[in-house]
Design a protein around this motif. Structure first.
Motif, PDB file in Angstrom:
ATOM      1  N   ASP A  72     -16.683  11.372   1.002  1.00 11.55           N
ATOM      2  CA  ASP A  72     -15.758  10.360   0.126  1.00 11.55           C
ATOM      3  C   ASP A  72     -14.472  11.055  -0.184  1.00 11.55           C
ATOM      4  O   ASP A  72     -14.232  12.266   0.234  1.00 11.55           O
ATOM      5  CB  ASP A  72     -16.607  10.110  -1.030  1.00 11.55           C
ATOM      6  CG  ASP A  72     -16.982  11.436  -2.072  1.00 11.55           C
ATOM      7  OD1 ASP A  72     -16.317  11.909  -2.368  1.00 11.55           O
ATOM      8  OD2 ASP A  72     -18.078  11.458  -2.302  1.00 11.55           O
TER       9      ASP A  72
ATOM     10  N   VAL B  72     -14.678  14.504  -1.937  1.00 11.37           N
ATOM     11  CA  VAL B  72     -15.211  15.529  -1.047  1.00 11.37           C
ATOM     12  C   VAL B  72     -14.203  16.126   0.044  1.00 11.37           C
ATOM     13  O   VAL B  72     -13.917  17.033   0.226  1.00 11.37           O
ATOM     14  CB  VAL B  72     -16.230  14.990  -0.362  1.00 11.37           C
ATOM     15  CG1 VAL B  72     -16.960  16.111   0.926  1.00 11.37           C
ATOM     16  CG2 VAL B  72     -17.981  14.943  -1.302  1.00 11.37           C
TER      17      VAL B  72
ATOM     18  N   ARG C 262     -23.501   5.924   9.945  1.00 14.03           N
ATOM     19  CA  ARG C 262     -23.672   6.792   8.692  1.00 14.03           C
ATOM     20  C   ARG C 262     -24.707   6.449   8.018  1.00 14.03           C
ATOM     21  O   ARG C 262     -25.345   5.493   7.879  1.00 14.03           O
ATOM     22  CB  ARG C 262     -22.320   6.509   7.881  1.00 14.03           C
ATOM     23  CG  ARG C 262     -21.104   6.901   8.264  1.00 14.03           C
ATOM     24  CD  ARG C 262     -19.976   6.680   7.124  1.00 14.03           C
ATOM     25  NE  ARG C 262     -20.144   5.291   6.851  1.00 14.03           N
ATOM     26  CZ  ARG C 262     -19.017   4.859   5.878  1.00 14.03           C
ATOM     27  NH1 ARG C 262     -18.177   5.714   5.534  1.00 14.03           N
ATOM     28  NH2 ARG C 262     -19.195   3.717   5.413  1.00 14.03           N
TER      29      ARG C 262
ATOM     30  N   ALA D 242     -26.020   6.606   1.930  1.00 11.58           N
ATOM     31  CA  ALA D 242     -26.103   7.556   0.803  1.00 11.58           C
ATOM     32  C   ALA D 242     -25.240   8.424   1.138  1.00 11.58           C
ATOM     33  O   ALA D 242     -24.164   8.884   0.348  1.00 11.58           O
ATOM     34  CB  ALA D 242     -27.420   7.743   0.306  1.00 11.58           C
ATOM     35  N   SER D 243     -25.410   9.405   1.973  1.00  8.91           N
ATOM     36  CA  SER D 243     -24.939  10.786   1.976  1.00  8.91           C
ATOM     37  C   SER D 243     -23.559  10.842   2.763  1.00  8.91           C
ATOM     38  O   SER D 243     -22.839  11.598   2.669  1.00  8.91           O
ATOM     39  CB  SER D 243     -25.750  11.951   2.623  1.00  8.91           C
ATOM     40  OG  SER D 243     -25.903  11.621   3.999  1.00  8.91           O
ATOM     41  N   ARG D 244     -23.346   9.786   3.525  1.00  7.97           N
ATOM     42  CA  ARG D 244     -22.386   9.695   4.639  1.00  7.97           C
ATOM     43  C   ARG D 244     -22.275  10.606   5.763  1.00  7.97           C
ATOM     44  O   ARG D 244     -21.383  10.575   6.413  1.00  7.97           O
ATOM     45  CB  ARG D 244     -20.974   9.634   3.654  1.00  7.97           C
ATOM     46  CG  ARG D 244     -20.731   8.685   2.751  1.00  7.97           C
ATOM     47  CD  ARG D 244     -21.207   7.323   3.055  1.00  7.97           C
ATOM     48  NE  ARG D 244     -21.130   6.365   1.705  1.00  7.97           N
ATOM     49  CZ  ARG D 244     -21.567   5.225   2.043  1.00  7.97           C
ATOM     50  NH1 ARG D 244     -22.013   4.651   2.871  1.00  7.97           N
ATOM     51  NH2 ARG D 244     -21.396   4.485   0.652  1.00  7.97           N
TER      52      ARG D 244
ATOM     53  N   SER E  51     -22.933  15.787  -6.227  1.00 11.52           N
ATOM     54  CA  SER E  51     -21.664  15.392  -5.983  1.00 11.52           C
ATOM     55  C   SER E  51     -21.994  14.020  -5.108  1.00 11.52           C
ATOM     56  O   SER E  51     -21.289  13.720  -4.173  1.00 11.52           O
ATOM     57  CB  SER E  51     -20.870  16.346  -4.988  1.00 11.52           C
ATOM     58  OG  SER E  51     -22.159  16.928  -4.066  1.00 11.52           O
ATOM     59  N   GLN E  52     -22.792  12.919  -5.470  1.00 10.04           N
ATOM     60  CA  GLN E  52     -22.799  11.888  -5.037  1.00 10.04           C
ATOM     61  C   GLN E  52     -22.208  10.638  -5.771  1.00 10.04           C
ATOM     62  O   GLN E  52     -21.736   9.778  -5.221  1.00 10.04           O
ATOM     63  CB  GLN E  52     -24.362  11.402  -4.606  1.00 10.04           C
ATOM     64  CG  GLN E  52     -25.257  12.316  -4.167  1.00 10.04           C
ATOM     65  CD  GLN E  52     -25.086  12.204  -2.455  1.00 10.04           C
ATOM     66  OE1 GLN E  52     -25.049  11.074  -2.121  1.00 10.04           O
ATOM     67  NE2 GLN E  52     -25.662  13.267  -1.731  1.00 10.04           N
TER      68      GLN E  52
ATOM     69  N   SER F  60      -8.020  14.078  -6.949  1.00  5.43           N
ATOM     70  CA  SER F  60      -9.458  13.577  -7.832  1.00  5.43           C
ATOM     71  C   SER F  60     -10.543  14.692  -7.078  1.00  5.43           C
ATOM     72  O   SER F  60     -10.498  14.629  -5.673  1.00  5.43           O
ATOM     73  CB  SER F  60      -9.951  12.054  -7.419  1.00  5.43           C
ATOM     74  OG  SER F  60      -9.920  11.715  -6.287  1.00  5.43           O
ATOM     75  N   ILE F  61     -11.448  14.964  -7.882  1.00  4.18           N
ATOM     76  CA  ILE F  61     -12.200  15.995  -7.423  1.00  4.18           C
ATOM     77  C   ILE F  61     -13.799  15.771  -8.138  1.00  4.18           C
ATOM     78  O   ILE F  61     -13.828  15.185  -9.088  1.00  4.18           O
ATOM     79  CB  ILE F  61     -11.856  17.472  -7.457  1.00  4.18           C
ATOM     80  CG1 ILE F  61     -11.799  17.831  -8.690  1.00  4.18           C
ATOM     81  CG2 ILE F  61     -10.862  17.828  -6.433  1.00  4.18           C
ATOM     82  CD1 ILE F  61     -11.967  19.139  -9.029  1.00  4.18           C
ATOM     83  N   LYS F  62     -14.937  16.323  -7.432  1.00  3.53           N
ATOM     84  CA  LYS F  62     -16.031  16.018  -8.421  1.00  3.53           C
ATOM     85  C   LYS F  62     -16.351  17.403  -9.044  1.00  3.53           C
ATOM     86  O   LYS F  62     -16.487  18.454  -8.335  1.00  3.53           O
ATOM     87  CB  LYS F  62     -17.188  15.819  -7.423  1.00  3.53           C
ATOM     88  CG  LYS F  62     -16.973  14.139  -6.794  1.00  3.53           C
ATOM     89  CD  LYS F  62     -18.096  13.855  -5.867  1.00  3.53           C
ATOM     90  CE  LYS F  62     -17.986  12.280  -5.720  1.00  3.53           C
ATOM     91  NZ  LYS F  62     -18.792  11.651  -4.775  1.00  3.53           N
TER      92      LYS F  62
ATOM     93  N   GLU G 236     -13.403   0.910   0.043  1.00  2.70           N
ATOM     94  CA  GLU G 236     -13.519   2.207   0.918  1.00  2.70           C
ATOM     95  C   GLU G 236     -13.328   3.337   0.034  1.00  2.70           C
ATOM     96  O   GLU G 236     -14.135   4.442  -0.002  1.00  2.70           O
ATOM     97  CB  GLU G 236     -12.297   2.171   1.913  1.00  2.70           C
ATOM     98  CG  GLU G 236     -12.869   1.046   3.053  1.00  2.70           C
ATOM     99  CD  GLU G 236     -13.392   1.758   4.290  1.00  2.70           C
ATOM    100  OE1 GLU G 236     -12.585   2.488   4.827  1.00  2.70           O
ATOM    101  OE2 GLU G 236     -14.592   1.498   4.621  1.00  2.70           O
ATOM    102  N   TRP G 237     -12.539   3.203  -0.859  1.00  2.00           N
ATOM    103  CA  TRP G 237     -11.799   4.327  -1.763  1.00  2.00           C
ATOM    104  C   TRP G 237     -13.281   4.732  -2.682  1.00  2.00           C
ATOM    105  O   TRP G 237     -13.534   6.080  -3.029  1.00  2.00           O
ATOM    106  CB  TRP G 237     -10.831   4.246  -2.374  1.00  2.00           C
ATOM    107  CG  TRP G 237     -10.228   5.380  -3.206  1.00  2.00           C
ATOM    108  CD1 TRP G 237     -10.559   5.475  -4.655  1.00  2.00           C
ATOM    109  CD2 TRP G 237      -9.653   6.588  -2.756  1.00  2.00           C
ATOM    110  NE1 TRP G 237     -10.144   6.949  -4.741  1.00  2.00           N
ATOM    111  CE2 TRP G 237      -9.316   7.348  -3.929  1.00  2.00           C
ATOM    112  CE3 TRP G 237      -8.786   6.638  -1.771  1.00  2.00           C
ATOM    113  CZ2 TRP G 237      -8.714   8.631  -3.816  1.00  2.00           C
ATOM    114  CZ3 TRP G 237      -8.317   8.028  -1.364  1.00  2.00           C
ATOM    115  CH2 TRP G 237      -8.353   9.020  -2.537  1.00  2.00           C
TER     116      TRP G 237
ATOM    117  N   GLU H  67     -16.228   4.906  -2.178  1.00  2.00           N
ATOM    118  CA  GLU H  67     -17.441   5.618  -1.419  1.00  2.00           C
ATOM    119  C   GLU H  67     -17.985   6.500  -2.555  1.00  2.00           C
ATOM    120  O   GLU H  67     -19.237   6.699  -2.630  1.00  2.00           O
ATOM    121  CB  GLU H  67     -16.593   6.299  -0.377  1.00  2.00           C
ATOM    122  CG  GLU H  67     -17.637   6.666   0.681  1.00  2.00           C
ATOM    123  CD  GLU H  67     -17.821   5.718   1.719  1.00  2.00           C
ATOM    124  OE1 GLU H  67     -17.064   5.357   2.506  1.00  2.00           O
ATOM    125  OE2 GLU H  67     -19.334   5.254   1.747  1.00  2.00           O
ATOM    126  N   GLY H  68     -17.383   7.420  -2.980  1.00  2.00           N
ATOM    127  CA  GLY H  68     -17.942   8.516  -4.118  1.00  2.00           C
ATOM    128  C   GLY H  68     -18.249   7.901  -5.353  1.00  2.00           C
ATOM    129  O   GLY H  68     -18.289   9.224  -6.141  1.00  2.00           O
TER     130      GLY H  68
ATOM    131  N   ILE I 214     -20.311   5.682  -7.914  1.00  2.38           N
ATOM    132  CA  ILE I 214     -21.521   4.661  -8.017  1.00  2.38           C
ATOM    133  C   ILE I 214     -21.841   4.182  -9.220  1.00  2.38           C
ATOM    134  O   ILE I 214     -21.655   4.914 -10.204  1.00  2.38           O
ATOM    135  CB  ILE I 214     -22.919   5.441  -7.409  1.00  2.38           C
ATOM    136  CG1 ILE I 214     -22.793   5.814  -6.057  1.00  2.38           C
ATOM    137  CG2 ILE I 214     -24.046   4.779  -7.682  1.00  2.38           C
ATOM    138  CD1 ILE I 214     -23.821   6.814  -5.590  1.00  2.38           C
TER     139      ILE I 214
END
Lengths: 264, 159
Positions: A100, A103, A177, A180-182, B44-45, B57-59, B128-129, B131-132, B134
């Motif tokens: 994402d 990451v 994909r 969940a994890s991609r 990191s999900q 942006s980072i986790k 799309e953005w 994605e990370g 939830i």
């Protein structure tokens, strides 16, 4: 996580001396796999040597017909690089679909290929494009670099400094994909290069591999229909909670056809 | 094994004495008391812990505090100017872009990074953005609307 000593060298020479004198040291690139591994206490290194401050490992440049990407270049930088987008758009596209955005702002190409996760995206590009992995000691053909599940040809004291990708005539990457994890359940990178057609598959086996039968068919006719009749065997493919081996075998054909179609 | 780690957080120079294994999110929450950054999944999900490090942006659950040493960090607490909400925060309020609110700090920080890159966003680009990030309430519909509006407001504020 267990505790460790942290080192942040500013040169490759200092990094090598830090890792050389550590009892059980580990190099850290972006940390996107290493930190979760440490958090789960699946590893207990005595020392972590962070490569983030080493300028010589960063950056993207064009060298003749190749694009050379420093090992510590982050996925987000590869995805948005004008050099990569113009020379090898399929590689920029691959990088832009890893994990994402957050990451991609941390993870690096060097970290990804050295970890050699069976479901990582980059190994397929390295093999399909006939890239060369450059280390502090030698140049390794991409195909010889990935030797098994989470294993590479790297020797102790050897560090990847860059990867050189020759620009192909045409290339595309398609992945199915994990939602969940991609990570790639199956990813196929197809490249038509001056040295021939290469089809590299990730996610399906223990390690990235070439699909020789498809390559031979595509040499004759570079169209999705050319590989229509090819049955991919499920022997030796991964089977886990995400997909069975037969399903992965089927997906190799589907993703390969989509990639060929995307090559245009 | 502890040592002082300094960085700039929300415009202020800060220092805390931590171990190398201390995560940035622990540094922010436990040492600086900035509990607006949340820990959802710790793997990191989920994106509840998203902050900005040097503008990206980072986790923060997947980076060590020592890795951010010397850097510039912005958390959700650093967006508003006094009592005036940041345009992205205002858009989340206006469009009701939250339900329980747990994912909201990460959603807003992620959205601000996106909006800094582009202000005229399609629904598809926003989804799309994200994605990370939830949202367990599954309230994405209004989150997406809020981000489109917030990005437009940030764009016109800049112009």
């Amino acid at each position: 996580m267990y505790n460790f000593e942290y080192h942040e060298p500013s040169s490759l020479a200092d990094a090598l001396s830090a890792i050389g004198s550590a009892e059980d040291g580990k190099l850290m690139a972006g940390g996107m796999t290493l930190i979760p591994t440490l958090k789960q206490r699946l590893a207990q290194p005595s020392d972590i040597v962070d490569l983030a401050k080493i300028a010589e490992l960063k950056g993207i440049k064009r060298e003749g017909n190749s694009v050379v990407i420093g090992a510590m270049t982050r996925h987000g930088e590869v995805a948005t690089s004008d050099v990569v987008k113009s020379a090898i758009p399929a590689l920029a596209d691959l990088a832009g679909n890893i994990g994402d955005p957050q990451v991609r702002n941390r993870g690096t190409i060097g970290g990804s290929i050295c970890n050699n996760d069976p479901a990582a995206d980059y190994p397929s590009a390295v093999v399909a494009l006939g890239a060369t992995v450059i280390t502090n000691k030698r140049r390794i053909a991409g195909e010889d670099f990935f030797t098994g599940m989470f294993e590479t040809a790297l020797e102790p004291g050897e560090v990847v400094t860059a990867v050189s990708f020759p620009a192909p005539e045409k290339a595309a990457y398609m992945k199915f994909r994990n939602p969940a994890s991609r990570y790639a359940i199956v990813g196929v990178f197809v490249a038509k290069t001056s040295g021939g057609v290469r089809v590299a598959v990730t996610g399906a086996g223990a390690c990235v591999f070439r699909q020789n039968e498809m390559e031979a068919a595509l040499e004759k006719s570079f169209t999705p229909d050319a590989i229509k009749g090819i049955e991919v065997s499920a022997d030796g493919l991964n089977a886990d909670i995400h997909a069975g081996a037969d399903y992965r075998a089927h997906l190799i054909g589907v993703m390969a056809k989509r990639a060929i179609a995307a090559c245009g | 094994m502890t040592s002082p780690v300094s960085m700039t957080v929300n415009g202020k120079a800060v220092t805390a004495t931590v171990e190398p294994r201390t995560l940035l999110v622990q540094y922010l929450r436990e040492h600086l008391g900035l509990t607006g950054t949340h820990v959802g999944c710790d793997t990191s999900q989920c994106g509840a812990c998203v902050v900005h490090l040097d503008g990206k942006s980072i986790k923060s659950c997947t980076i060590l505090a020592v890795q951010a040493a010397g850097g510039t960090v912005t958390t959700i607490e650093g967006l508003a100017k006094g009592s005036e909400l940041h345009p992205m925060q205002a858009a989340f309020r206006e469009h009701h872009g939250l339900q329980c609110g747990f994912c909201t700090p990460g959603m807003v920080m992620s959205a601000v990074d996106l909006a800094q890159r582009k202000s005229d966003l399609s629904e598809h680009e926003v989804r799309e953005w994200l994605e990370g990030n939830i949202c367990r309430c599954t309230g994405y519909h209004n989150i997406v609307k809020a981000i489109q509006a917030g990005a437009a407001a940030m764009g016109s504020a800049k112009a």
